[in-house]
Design an enzyme around this catalytic site. Structure first.
Site, mmCIF file in Angstrom:
data_model
loop_
_atom_site.group_PDB
_atom_site.id
_atom_site.type_symbol
_atom_site.label_atom_id
_atom_site.label_comp_id
_atom_site.label_asym_id
_atom_site.label_seq_id
_atom_site.Cartn_x
_atom_site.Cartn_y
_atom_site.Cartn_z
ATOM 1 N N ARG A 240 0.689 -1.134 0.075
ATOM 2 C CA ARG A 240 0.003 -0.218 -0.093
ATOM 3 C C ARG A 240 0.889 1.189 -0.294
ATOM 4 N NH1 ARG A 240 -3.791 -2.691 -1.394
ATOM 5 N NH2 ARG A 240 -5.805 -3.020 -0.544
ATOM 6 N N GLU A 269 -3.840 7.175 -4.757
ATOM 7 C CA GLU A 269 -3.917 6.365 -6.183
ATOM 8 C C GLU A 269 -5.467 6.626 -6.493
ATOM 9 O OE1 GLU A 269 -2.136 2.471 -5.262
ATOM 10 O OE2 GLU A 269 -4.115 1.769 -5.241
ATOM 11 N N HIS A 287 -1.123 -0.234 -9.760
ATOM 12 C CA HIS A 287 -1.786 -1.222 -8.841
ATOM 13 C C HIS A 287 -2.569 -2.460 -9.461
ATOM 14 C CE1 HIS A 287 -4.091 -1.515 -4.750
ATOM 15 N NE2 HIS A 287 -4.060 -2.668 -5.236
HETATM 16 C C1 DGY Z 1 -6.105 -6.177 -2.493
HETATM 17 O O1 DGY Z 1 -6.769 -7.050 -2.761
HETATM 18 O O2 DGY Z 1 -5.763 -5.700 -1.392
HETATM 19 C C2 DGY Z 1 -5.292 -5.419 -3.738
HETATM 20 O O3 DGY Z 1 -4.624 -4.488 -3.264
HETATM 21 C C3 DGY Z 1 -6.779 -5.408 -4.840
HETATM 22 O O4 DGY Z 1 -7.470 -4.608 -4.076
#
Ligand code: DGY
Length: 321
Positions: A240, A269, A287
């Site tokens: 993250r 983001e 992402h």
């Molecule tokens: C998650 O599953 O946390 C991925 O980052 C996609 O949302």
């Protein structure tokens, strides 16, 4: 026979997942795949029994407080749950689930791509070729960092961290890690444990982040900690954006203290700080850690398994609140 539960679906999901939702529930789909604003999302939740959001739907305490009483479960289509205030949900007796395990392989692949893309200057190279500016080859051209045999550090040696470490071993890398609770020797598989982040950092030629974003890990990687990495280290972030102080990261990239970074996630983001676009030695992805057809189906099935268990009166396997 009671009516099937009504499920508000945050985003457009894979066809097979939507088909199962349609078979077993009364879903409110999002065929245009819009990111709902809070008011729209809350309006859709009127009379609904469940919500299936992605990490793009933000559910802080103020939004949880406004959810209709009919909503009994938030079955996330994500492993990360930093977009949901878990304490607030728990306080209202709303169950929350996530989708662990099924995206570990896909995310580890993207961590490897970020590592290689950063180390071998893939972004720069691709930009050069596409712009028609590749003029010649020389021994000094596009020289990057070789990762074979280097030290690979992991912060957060959970499911994704462990798979990523296994992949890194394929490059003969020496694995170092830190984690709240040390792994048992079989899981460690020779990885070297460090009790604190500060202990770990000086041992990382490549550092890969795999911890969740929590109030404790926001800006975990700040200027002081970045300075503990060996000069010329490489940062990989597929977890993250909140975990990294982006201003400090940019300063370390500009000064050369970090050789490069490979990022799949960002603060705020998809509205990335445009200052990143001016920095050559950062490899940027949008992402896509879990973005394979196989994994996106599996995430949906896992979220549905959690819903099925909940509405059958059983404990959902992945309950986090
Ligand atoms: C998650 O599953 O946390 C991925 O980052 C996609 O949302």
């Amino acid at each position: 026979m009671p009516d099937k539960p009504v499920v508000v679906v945050g985003r457009k999901l894979p066809a097979a997942v939507e088909a199962r939702l349609k078979r077993d529930y009364r879903p409110k789909f999002n065929p245009e795949d819009r990111v709902y604003g809070t008011d729209k999302l809350l309006a859709l939740c009127e009379g609904a029994d469940a919500l299936m959001p992605c990490h793009t739907e933000h559910l802080p305490a103020g939004v949880i407080a406004r959810l209709p009483d009919s909503v009994k479960i938030i079955a996330n289509y994500s492993v990360g749950v930093d977009h949901v205030d878990l304490a607030a949900a728990k306080g209202r007796g709303i169950a929350v689930t996530n989708t662990p395990d099924v995206l570990s392989d896909a995310t580890a692949e993207i961590a490897m791509l970020c590592m290689l893309g950063a180390a071998r200057r893939a972004g720069e190279g691709e930009r050069l070729v596409r712009a028609g500016e590749w003029k010649s080859w020389s021994p000094a051209f596009m020289v990057g960092t070789q990762i074979t045999g280097k030290r690979f550090g992991v912060i957060g040696m959970g499911r994704v961290g462990q798979v990523t470490a296994r992949r890194a071993r394929g490059f003969d890398m020496e694995i170092h890690y830190t984690k709240r609770n040390r792994l048992d020797p079989a899981q460690e598989a020779g990885a070297i444990y460090h009790e604190t982040v500060e202990d770990l950092l000086p041992h990382c030629d490549i550092l890969s982040l795999h911890c969740p974003a929590t109030p404790q890990t926001v800006n975990l990687l700040n200027a002081e900690r970045l300075a503990l990495l060996p000069p010329g280290a490489i940062l990989v972030n597929t977890a993250r954006g909140a975990i990294v102080d982006e201003a400090a990261l940019m300063a370390a990239l500009r000064s050369g203290q970090l050789a490069a970074a490979g990022l799949d996630v960002y603060k705020g983001e998809p509205h990335i700080d445009p200052a990143f676009f001016e920095i050559e030695n950062v490899f940027l992805l949008p992402h896509i850690g879990s973005a394979t057809a196989q994994t996106r189906d599996a995430m949906g099935y896992r979220a549905l398994d959690n819903l099925d268990a909940f509405f059958a009166g059983r404990a959902p396997r992945d309950r986090v609140a």
